[in-house]
Every structure is written in structure tokens, then in C-alpha cells.
Design a protein around this motif. Structure first.
Motif, mmCIF file in Angstrom:
data_model
loop_
_atom_site.group_PDB
_atom_site.id
_atom_site.type_symbol
_atom_site.label_atom_id
_atom_site.label_comp_id
_atom_site.label_asym_id
_atom_site.label_seq_id
_atom_site.Cartn_x
_atom_site.Cartn_y
_atom_site.Cartn_z
ATOM 1 N N LEU A 24 2.675 16.798 -1.730
ATOM 2 C CA LEU A 24 1.722 16.106 -0.860
ATOM 3 C C LEU A 24 2.289 14.792 -0.338
ATOM 4 O O LEU A 24 2.106 14.420 0.831
ATOM 5 C CB LEU A 24 0.411 15.859 -1.605
ATOM 6 C CG LEU A 24 -0.437 17.100 -1.910
ATOM 7 C CD1 LEU A 24 -1.635 16.741 -2.779
ATOM 8 C CD2 LEU A 24 -0.918 17.743 -0.600
ATOM 9 N N GLY A 25 3.019 14.079 -1.237
ATOM 10 C CA GLY A 25 3.631 12.829 -0.790
ATOM 11 C C GLY A 25 4.696 13.070 0.266
ATOM 12 O O GLY A 25 4.775 12.349 1.263
ATOM 13 N N ARG A 32 3.399 12.574 9.174
ATOM 14 C CA ARG A 32 2.573 11.444 9.569
ATOM 15 C C ARG A 32 2.738 11.157 11.059
ATOM 16 O O ARG A 32 3.851 11.144 11.581
ATOM 17 C CB ARG A 32 2.956 10.197 8.762
ATOM 18 C CG ARG A 32 2.116 8.970 9.092
ATOM 19 C CD ARG A 32 2.419 7.827 8.157
ATOM 20 N NE ARG A 32 3.831 7.500 8.170
ATOM 21 C CZ ARG A 32 4.411 6.683 7.311
ATOM 22 N NH1 ARG A 32 3.689 6.165 6.344
ATOM 23 N NH2 ARG A 32 5.696 6.424 7.396
ATOM 24 N N VAL A 33 1.612 10.947 11.730
ATOM 25 C CA VAL A 33 1.626 10.605 13.159
ATOM 26 C C VAL A 33 1.464 9.095 13.294
ATOM 27 O O VAL A 33 0.481 8.520 12.834
ATOM 28 C CB VAL A 33 0.481 11.325 13.908
ATOM 29 C CG1 VAL A 33 0.456 10.905 15.385
ATOM 30 C CG2 VAL A 33 0.634 12.831 13.780
ATOM 31 N N GLU A 34 2.455 8.481 13.894
ATOM 32 C CA GLU A 34 2.388 7.044 14.076
ATOM 33 C C GLU A 34 1.328 6.701 15.120
ATOM 34 O O GLU A 34 1.262 7.298 16.189
ATOM 35 C CB GLU A 34 3.750 6.516 14.535
ATOM 36 C CG GLU A 34 4.865 6.706 13.512
ATOM 37 C CD GLU A 34 4.677 5.841 12.264
ATOM 38 O OE1 GLU A 34 3.888 4.873 12.348
ATOM 39 O OE2 GLU A 34 5.304 6.143 11.243
ATOM 40 N N ILE A 35 0.458 5.773 14.808
ATOM 41 C CA ILE A 35 -0.598 5.343 15.726
ATOM 42 C C ILE A 35 -0.301 3.933 16.195
ATOM 43 O O ILE A 35 -0.029 3.033 15.387
ATOM 44 C CB ILE A 35 -1.974 5.382 15.028
ATOM 45 C CG1 ILE A 35 -2.292 6.815 14.586
ATOM 46 C CG2 ILE A 35 -3.070 4.871 15.961
ATOM 47 C CD1 ILE A 35 -3.586 6.943 13.803
ATOM 48 N N ASP A 36 -0.327 3.787 17.500
ATOM 49 C CA ASP A 36 -0.109 2.468 18.087
ATOM 50 C C ASP A 36 -1.192 1.520 17.581
ATOM 51 O O ASP A 36 -2.384 1.808 17.732
ATOM 52 C CB ASP A 36 -0.176 2.586 19.617
ATOM 53 C CG ASP A 36 0.264 1.298 20.309
ATOM 54 O OD1 ASP A 36 0.060 0.217 19.733
ATOM 55 O OD2 ASP A 36 0.798 1.403 21.423
ATOM 56 N N PRO A 37 -0.814 0.419 16.955
ATOM 57 C CA PRO A 37 -1.850 -0.507 16.444
ATOM 58 C C PRO A 37 -2.769 -1.011 17.539
ATOM 59 O O PRO A 37 -3.921 -1.363 17.280
ATOM 60 C CB PRO A 37 -1.018 -1.649 15.830
ATOM 61 C CG PRO A 37 0.363 -1.502 16.389
ATOM 62 C CD PRO A 37 0.553 -0.049 16.669
ATOM 63 N N ARG A 38 -2.282 -1.036 18.791
ATOM 64 C CA ARG A 38 -3.163 -1.472 19.888
ATOM 65 C C ARG A 38 -4.257 -0.434 20.141
ATOM 66 O O ARG A 38 -5.374 -0.776 20.539
ATOM 67 C CB ARG A 38 -2.346 -1.706 21.156
ATOM 68 C CG ARG A 38 -1.376 -2.881 21.040
ATOM 69 C CD ARG A 38 -0.572 -3.052 22.307
ATOM 70 N NE ARG A 38 0.174 -1.827 22.638
ATOM 71 C CZ ARG A 38 0.944 -1.692 23.692
ATOM 72 N NH1 ARG A 38 1.069 -2.689 24.551
ATOM 73 N NH2 ARG A 38 1.586 -0.562 23.916
#
Length: 271
Positions: A24-25, A32-38
Motif C-alpha cells: 500500500l505504501g 500519487r497524483v500531484e495536485i497544484d497547491p494553487r
């Protein structure tokens, strides 16, 4: 069950727990899908109404589009100017002048103005009635069964004497009514003034045909266009150039309105 069996079972469970935790790790890092912090910040300031008024599926999609620079920051009609200003701050862009959006119904014919109407006993909805050709002579005009009323979450549109009528004190320009109208006679427009001139007709047929089905339909006579360059006739229907309209002389516009022989030019918006 003796102690050896218990220890073996416990050890097996512990081993499986370690293995699955590792899997799982690994999956969490690998997929993992990177999400724009904006985008996350934009989502925080959007109202979460998911009304679709911005033309995106929901607030999440719009937030991602704004963060990617693919959508302007002023499309959220529910959030309004405050939301637009906060999105502009997040994106580090300057927010230009904005105007509220409101719905316009491009039909001014009440029940008595529509000719060749026939009794309709089917499902009382515009979507269904629109499939019946003989329900009224004009195939462009409001059907008056209130699909737009049902779609509006703000109680901003009512059917009065057979005609969809907008309450501009309640309308937020979300576009739900426009999407619900099967005849596409409702549009969402920016109002640079509290009240703007609109063409209350959507009939593109020739003048003679329009007169045969409606008392108030545009007959494409060019009376308005002869008075002011704000108006053009496109496919037999008067069209207002709003860039010119904002700058146009008020007396000239009033004269054009009075020249219209069928009175299909009228004002929409707040008094």
C-alpha cells in the motif's frame, strides 16, 4: 489449539500485515497524483455550489483549470466579485473590471401574442412539448411550461402569462435556466448597466412568416438599424452590438426602440 499453533497464526498475520503495508505504501507513492497547491487554494475560496455556471462540471474542475491558467478567474457567478478577487490573488494576476451576469429571455410573447396555438394534453414540460410541432406557430418562442423554473435554485425565474420572466433581484446568472430551455432562448450575458436593451425574439424566419405566428416577433425590417449602428440584422433578426450599445447615445437608442413596429426591443435587468 496449543501455543505453537497460536504463535504460527499470529506470526502469519503479522507477516501479511507487514507485506500489505509495504504494498500500500508503494502504491501510494507510485500512483500519487500531484495536485497544484494553487488548485487546492482555489477550491477553498470557491463556494462549492457545483452549479456549472462557469461551464465546468463542478468547482473542482474549475479550480484545476484556473490553476493551470486555462480559465479566467471571474467565471464563478455564485462567488461573484469577491471570489474572483480571491482567485486573482491566488494566481497573482490582476482582476480587470467585472460585471454581473444575468439571464435574458429572448422571447417577449405572452400567451395572447402567440398565434396558431393548439391545446396540449401531454406531459407539462417544455422538453416534451418541444417535440410536438403543432403546439404553437412559432417554433422559437417560449413554451411556458417552466422547465427553467424547475432548474433555477434561486427562485429567480417564473412563468407569467405563459412567458418565462426573470427576477433580476434574485438571478445570479448561473445558467441553469439556459441549460434547461429546450429552445435555447435564454442566454447569460454580462450587464454593464443595471438594465440593458435586449431583443425579445429568437425567430430567424422571414418577416412575413414571423407575423403569421406572433404579434411581437422581430420581422427584420431594419427600422432599428437605420436609426443606430448599434443594431444589425442577421438572419432576419435584430442583433445588438453591446460594445457599441454601452457608448451609444441614449436618445438614439430610445428612438430605435420607438421605431420598432412590433415592439420586440425592450429592457431587461434591475430598475
Amino acid at each position: 489449539m496449543n501455543l505453537v499453533t497460536i504463535f504460527i497464526s499470529a506470526g502469519t498475520m503479522l507477516g501479511l500485515a507487514v507485506i500489505f503495508s509495504y504494498i500500500l505504501g508503494w502504491a501510494n507513492n507510485a500512483f500519487r497524483v500531484e495536485i497544484d497547491p494553487r488548485a487546492e487554494a482555489a477550491m477553498e475560496v470557491l463556494p462549492g455550489a457545483n452549479c456549472g455556471g462557469c461551464s465546468y462540471v463542478g468547482c473542482g474542475d474549475y479550480a484545476v483549470a484556473v490553476a493551470a491558467g486555462e480559465a479566467p478567474v471571474n467565471l464563478c457567478v455564485v462567488g461573484g466579485p469577491t471570489c474572483a478577487a480571491e482567485l486573482a490573488a491566488i494566481m497573482g494576476v490582476e482582476l480587470g473590471e467585472t460585471f454581473p451576469n444575468y439571464a435574458i429571455v429572448h422571447c417577449g410573447a405572452h400567451s395572447e401574442d402567440r398565434l396558431h396555438r393548439s391545446e396540449y394534453l401531454g406531459e407539462q414540460s417544455c422538453f416534451t412539448a418541444n417535440l410536438v410541432k403543432s403546439i404553437q406557430g412559432c417554433v422559437y418562442g417560449c413554451l411556458g411550461f417552466g422547465d427553467c423554473v424547475e432548474a433555477c435554485n434561486y427562485d429567480a425565474i417564473q412563468v407569467i402569462d405563459g412567458l418565462a420572466t426573470v427576477d433580476y433581484e434574485k438571478c445570479i446568472g448561473c445558467g441553469a435556466c439556459a441549460k434547461a430551455c429546450p429552445r435555447n432562448i435564454i442566454s447569460i450575458n454580462p450587464f454593464e448597466k443595471n438594465s440593458i436593451l435586449v431583443v425579445k425574439c429568437a425567430n430567424h424566419d422571414a418577416g412575413k412568416a414571423v407575423k403569421g405566428v406572433c404579434k411581437t416577433g422581430c420581422i427584420g425590417c431594419k427600422a432599428c438599424a437605420k436609426v443606430s449602428s448599434t443594431f444589425t440584422i442577421t438572419d432576419n433578426l435584430s442583433v445588438i452590438d453591446y460594445d457599441k450599445y454601452i457608448q451609444a447615445d441614449t436618445e438614439e437608442i430610445d428612438k430605435a426602440v420607438k421605431k420598432c413596429p412590433v415592439k420586440c426591443l425592450g429592457f431587461a435587468g434591475k430598475p
